[in-house]
Motif scaffolding. Structure first.
Motif, PDB file in Angstrom:
ATOM      1  N   GLY A   1      -9.275 -11.843 -27.138  1.00 23.61           N
ATOM      2  CA  GLY A   1      -9.254 -12.638 -28.372  1.00 23.61           C
ATOM      3  C   GLY A   1     -10.649 -12.995 -28.843  1.00 23.61           C
ATOM      4  O   GLY A   1     -10.943 -12.926 -30.045  1.00 23.61           O
ATOM      5  N   ILE A   2     -11.526 -13.379 -27.896  1.00 24.36           N
ATOM      6  CA  ILE A   2     -12.908 -13.704 -28.257  1.00 24.36           C
ATOM      7  C   ILE A   2     -13.621 -12.490 -28.842  1.00 24.36           C
ATOM      8  O   ILE A   2     -14.281 -12.567 -29.886  1.00 24.36           O
ATOM      9  CB  ILE A   2     -13.675 -14.222 -27.023  1.00 24.36           C
ATOM     10  CG1 ILE A   2     -13.199 -15.625 -26.624  1.00 24.36           C
ATOM     11  CG2 ILE A   2     -15.178 -14.235 -27.278  1.00 24.36           C
ATOM     12  CD1 ILE A   2     -13.628 -16.724 -27.557  1.00 24.36           C
ATOM     13  N   VAL A   3     -13.481 -11.341 -28.179  1.00 24.91           N
ATOM     14  CA  VAL A   3     -14.131 -10.111 -28.656  1.00 24.91           C
ATOM     15  C   VAL A   3     -13.622  -9.743 -30.045  1.00 24.91           C
ATOM     16  O   VAL A   3     -14.407  -9.434 -30.952  1.00 24.91           O
ATOM     17  CB  VAL A   3     -13.878  -8.949 -27.666  1.00 24.91           C
ATOM     18  CG1 VAL A   3     -14.406  -7.632 -28.235  1.00 24.91           C
ATOM     19  CG2 VAL A   3     -14.530  -9.237 -26.318  1.00 24.91           C
ATOM     20  N   THR A   4     -12.304  -9.795 -30.236  1.00 19.66           N
ATOM     21  CA  THR A   4     -11.705  -9.439 -31.525  1.00 19.66           C
ATOM     22  C   THR A   4     -12.134 -10.396 -32.612  1.00 19.66           C
ATOM     23  O   THR A   4     -12.474  -9.983 -33.741  1.00 19.66           O
ATOM     24  CB  THR A   4     -10.168  -9.444 -31.407  1.00 19.66           C
ATOM     25  OG1 THR A   4      -9.766  -8.569 -30.348  1.00 19.66           O
ATOM     26  CG2 THR A   4      -9.518  -8.985 -32.710  1.00 19.66           C
ATOM     27  N   LEU A   5     -12.134 -11.702 -32.318  1.00 17.90           N
ATOM     28  CA  LEU A   5     -12.508 -12.711 -33.313  1.00 17.90           C
ATOM     29  C   LEU A   5     -13.940 -12.523 -33.785  1.00 17.90           C
ATOM     30  O   LEU A   5     -14.219 -12.608 -34.993  1.00 17.90           O
ATOM     31  CB  LEU A   5     -12.323 -14.109 -32.716  1.00 17.90           C
ATOM     32  CG  LEU A   5     -12.605 -15.296 -33.653  1.00 17.90           C
ATOM     33  CD1 LEU A   5     -11.614 -15.303 -34.808  1.00 17.90           C
ATOM     34  CD2 LEU A   5     -12.546 -16.608 -32.876  1.00 17.90           C
ATOM     35  N   VAL A   6     -14.842 -12.250 -32.848  1.00 15.26           N
ATOM     36  CA  VAL A   6     -16.241 -12.043 -33.232  1.00 15.26           C
ATOM     37  C   VAL A   6     -16.383 -10.785 -34.071  1.00 15.26           C
ATOM     38  O   VAL A   6     -17.142 -10.757 -35.055  1.00 15.26           O
ATOM     39  CB  VAL A   6     -17.130 -11.959 -31.968  1.00 15.26           C
ATOM     40  CG1 VAL A   6     -18.556 -11.566 -32.337  1.00 15.26           C
ATOM     41  CG2 VAL A   6     -17.141 -13.299 -31.230  1.00 15.26           C
TER      42      VAL A   6
ATOM     43  N   VAL B   1     -14.171  -9.404 -36.145  1.00 13.38           N
ATOM     44  CA  VAL B   1     -13.561  -9.474 -37.490  1.00 13.38           C
ATOM     45  C   VAL B   1     -14.087 -10.637 -38.315  1.00 13.38           C
ATOM     46  O   VAL B   1     -13.750 -10.742 -39.500  1.00 13.38           O
ATOM     47  CB  VAL B   1     -12.018  -9.578 -37.392  1.00 13.38           C
ATOM     48  CG1 VAL B   1     -11.442  -8.391 -36.641  1.00 13.38           C
ATOM     49  CG2 VAL B   1     -11.574 -10.889 -36.739  1.00 13.38           C
ATOM     50  N   SER B   2     -14.924 -11.498 -37.750  1.00 19.28           N
ATOM     51  CA  SER B   2     -15.432 -12.673 -38.479  1.00 19.28           C
ATOM     52  C   SER B   2     -16.912 -12.484 -38.799  1.00 19.28           C
ATOM     53  O   SER B   2     -17.756 -12.572 -37.895  1.00 19.28           O
ATOM     54  CB  SER B   2     -15.240 -13.948 -37.652  1.00 19.28           C
ATOM     55  OG  SER B   2     -13.882 -14.138 -37.327  1.00 19.28           O
TER      56      SER B   2
ATOM     57  N   THR C   1     -23.827 -12.909 -35.191  1.00 22.47           N
ATOM     58  CA  THR C   1     -25.151 -13.419 -34.848  1.00 22.47           C
ATOM     59  C   THR C   1     -25.458 -13.025 -33.401  1.00 22.47           C
ATOM     60  O   THR C   1     -24.551 -12.670 -32.644  1.00 22.47           O
ATOM     61  CB  THR C   1     -25.198 -14.952 -34.979  1.00 22.47           C
ATOM     62  OG1 THR C   1     -24.280 -15.531 -34.036  1.00 22.47           O
ATOM     63  CG2 THR C   1     -24.832 -15.399 -36.389  1.00 22.47           C
ATOM     64  N   PRO C   2     -26.740 -13.083 -33.009  1.00 16.01           N
ATOM     65  CA  PRO C   2     -27.085 -12.711 -31.631  1.00 16.01           C
ATOM     66  C   PRO C   2     -26.312 -13.500 -30.573  1.00 16.01           C
ATOM     67  O   PRO C   2     -25.918 -12.936 -29.544  1.00 16.01           O
ATOM     68  CB  PRO C   2     -28.579 -13.015 -31.564  1.00 16.01           C
ATOM     69  CG  PRO C   2     -29.064 -12.824 -32.960  1.00 16.01           C
ATOM     70  CD  PRO C   2     -27.945 -13.311 -33.828  1.00 16.01           C
ATOM     71  N   MET C   3     -26.111 -14.787 -30.807  1.00 17.44           N
ATOM     72  CA  MET C   3     -25.401 -15.612 -29.831  1.00 17.44           C
ATOM     73  C   MET C   3     -24.015 -15.051 -29.538  1.00 17.44           C
ATOM     74  O   MET C   3     -23.602 -14.935 -28.377  1.00 17.44           O
ATOM     75  CB  MET C   3     -25.281 -17.045 -30.335  1.00 17.44           C
ATOM     76  CG  MET C   3     -24.462 -17.947 -29.435  1.00 17.44           C
ATOM     77  SD  MET C   3     -24.309 -19.611 -30.135  1.00 17.44           S
ATOM     78  CE  MET C   3     -23.178 -20.359 -28.958  1.00 17.44           C
TER      79      MET C   3
ATOM     80  N   ASN D   1      -9.573 -20.437 -37.401  1.00 12.48           N
ATOM     81  CA  ASN D   1      -8.697 -20.974 -38.454  1.00 12.48           C
ATOM     82  C   ASN D   1      -8.650 -20.048 -39.664  1.00 12.48           C
ATOM     83  O   ASN D   1      -7.582 -19.794 -40.227  1.00 12.48           O
ATOM     84  CB  ASN D   1      -9.180 -22.367 -38.882  1.00 12.48           C
ATOM     85  CG  ASN D   1      -8.932 -23.420 -37.824  1.00 12.48           C
ATOM     86  OD1 ASN D   1      -8.010 -23.283 -37.023  1.00 12.48           O
ATOM     87  ND2 ASN D   1      -9.730 -24.473 -37.827  1.00 12.48           N
ATOM     88  N   LYS D   2      -9.820 -19.519 -40.066  1.00 14.24           N
ATOM     89  CA  LYS D   2      -9.870 -18.592 -41.202  1.00 14.24           C
ATOM     90  C   LYS D   2      -9.083 -17.318 -40.898  1.00 14.24           C
ATOM     91  O   LYS D   2      -8.344 -16.811 -41.744  1.00 14.24           O
ATOM     92  CB  LYS D   2     -11.322 -18.235 -41.533  1.00 14.24           C
ATOM     93  CG  LYS D   2     -12.101 -19.360 -42.198  1.00 14.24           C
ATOM     94  CD  LYS D   2     -13.524 -18.906 -42.487  1.00 14.24           C
ATOM     95  CE  LYS D   2     -14.339 -20.032 -43.110  1.00 14.24           C
ATOM     96  NZ  LYS D   2     -15.749 -19.617 -43.355  1.00 14.24           N
ATOM     97  N   CYS D   3      -9.272 -16.801 -39.700  1.00 11.08           N
ATOM     98  CA  CYS D   3      -8.578 -15.580 -39.301  1.00 11.08           C
ATOM     99  C   CYS D   3      -7.071 -15.798 -39.251  1.00 11.08           C
ATOM    100  O   CYS D   3      -6.296 -14.950 -39.693  1.00 11.08           O
ATOM    101  CB  CYS D   3      -9.098 -15.123 -37.938  1.00 11.08           C
ATOM    102  SG  CYS D   3      -8.539 -13.495 -37.423  1.00 11.08           S
TER     103      CYS D   3
END
Length: 319
Positions: free
Chosen positions: A42-47, A49-50, A55-57, A299-301
């Motif tokens: 979920g973290i990988v997918t969210l980053v 598609v958002s 960003t580097p972080m 929330n946006k996703c």
């Protein structure tokens, strides 16, 4: 030597030998593994598609989540199978490969945590130069160099652990092939191997911790010079998730691998369970629940998916 290696098999004694608790433990650790897998995916997918998280972080965070998935997968499936199986044997090659991949991903996590600390240091202490210092190219170079270094470190770890002569007992008193329980089965002298392992663990773990400490010392000095209380709070808040992850990971790593072999005891299994299964599960929650940017992107996703689903439902109803 070669014939010895091709014929030898180990027996993993596992977490417990009590049949009554094996099934409940299987259910518990299966749930933990599922949550770990889904949370980090979920973290990988969210980053991905958002756009706000490009960003580097969060680039480093996606690699961290990916490594958590691999790190947990190296241990959990075999542990779950052994909880229900009567035959818990593992081949010499299988044991060696499990240890190699475990050492690789564990060392990679150390390096990524150090990179994330350096990223926060540059963002807070040198905000005007952040885009120049932590560019996309630099991020890829840091990650690639880290993977190359930990690959060779893992080879050295593996050779030191499995390069000796095995001639006696083959019962590994653990639920996976770790350094200390495997070295106990080596018939030849292991002192030099232990010293090499200790040296490389010090380079990877202590080196990463030193970089993290230096980064946060610089961050604290910069934050204390800020005039606005709101700016101070925002700066500390951006580091909170990373600090929690560092404390969880390195706390257990220091306990396990930076103490003399004679000091290891039965509590090691509990600590090993924590850093191989529980910590990878907690990391997505730490970065999502305590991070405003991640929560806003989530929330946006969610709204986007819900609106898309609602729109398709209306179209299908009209048809």
């Amino acid at each position: 030597m070669e014939g010895n290696l091709t014929q030898i098999k180990f027996i993993l004694l596992g977490i417990t030998d009590r049949p009554r608790v094996q099934t409940p433990l299987f259910v518990l650790f299966l749930l933990i593994y599922i949550v770990t897998f889904v949370g980090n995916i979920g973290i990988v997918t969210l980053v991905r598609v958002s756009p706000s998280l490009h960003t580097p972080m969060y680039f480093f965070l996606t690699h961290f989540a990916f490594i958590d998935i691999c790190y947990s997968t190296v241990i959990s499936p075999r542990m779950l199978a052994d909880l229900l199986a009567e035959d818990k044997t593992i081949s010499f090659t299988g044991c060696m490969m499990q240890f190699f991949t475990f050492a690789f991903f564990g060392s990679a996590e150390c390096h990524l945590l150090a990179m994330m600390a350096y990223d926060r240091h540059v963002a807070i202490c040198h905000p005007l130069l952040y885009v120049t210092i932590i560019s996309s190219r630099v991020c890829w170079q840091l990650v690639a160099a880290s993977y190359v270094f930990v690959f060779f470190s893992a080879i050295i770890y593996t050779w030191c652990v499995f390069g000796g002569y095995f001639c006696g007992p083959n019962h590994i008193d653990h639920f996976f092939c770790d350094v200390v329980p495997v070295l106990k089965l080596v018939c030849s002298d292991t002192h030099s191997s232990e010293m090499v392992i200790f040296a490389f663990v010090t380079i990877n773990v202590v080196g990463a911790v030193v970089l993290i400490l230096l980064s946060y010392i610089s961050i604290i000095r910069t934050v204390l010079r800020m005039c606005s209380a709101q700016s101070k709070a925002r700066a500390f808040h951006t580091c909170a998730s990373h600090l929690m992850t560092v404390a969880l990971f390195f706390g257990t790593a220091f306990f396990m691998y930076l103490q003399p072999p004679s000091s290891h005891r039965s509590l090691d299994k509990v600590v090993s369970i924590f850093y191989t299964t529980v910590t990878p599960m907690l990391n997505p929650f730490i970065y999502s629940l305590r991070n405003k940017e991640v929560k806003e992107a989530l929330n946006k996703c969610t709204r986007r998916v819900f609106n898309h689903w609602q729109h398709r439902r209306v179209l299908s109803f009209r048809i």
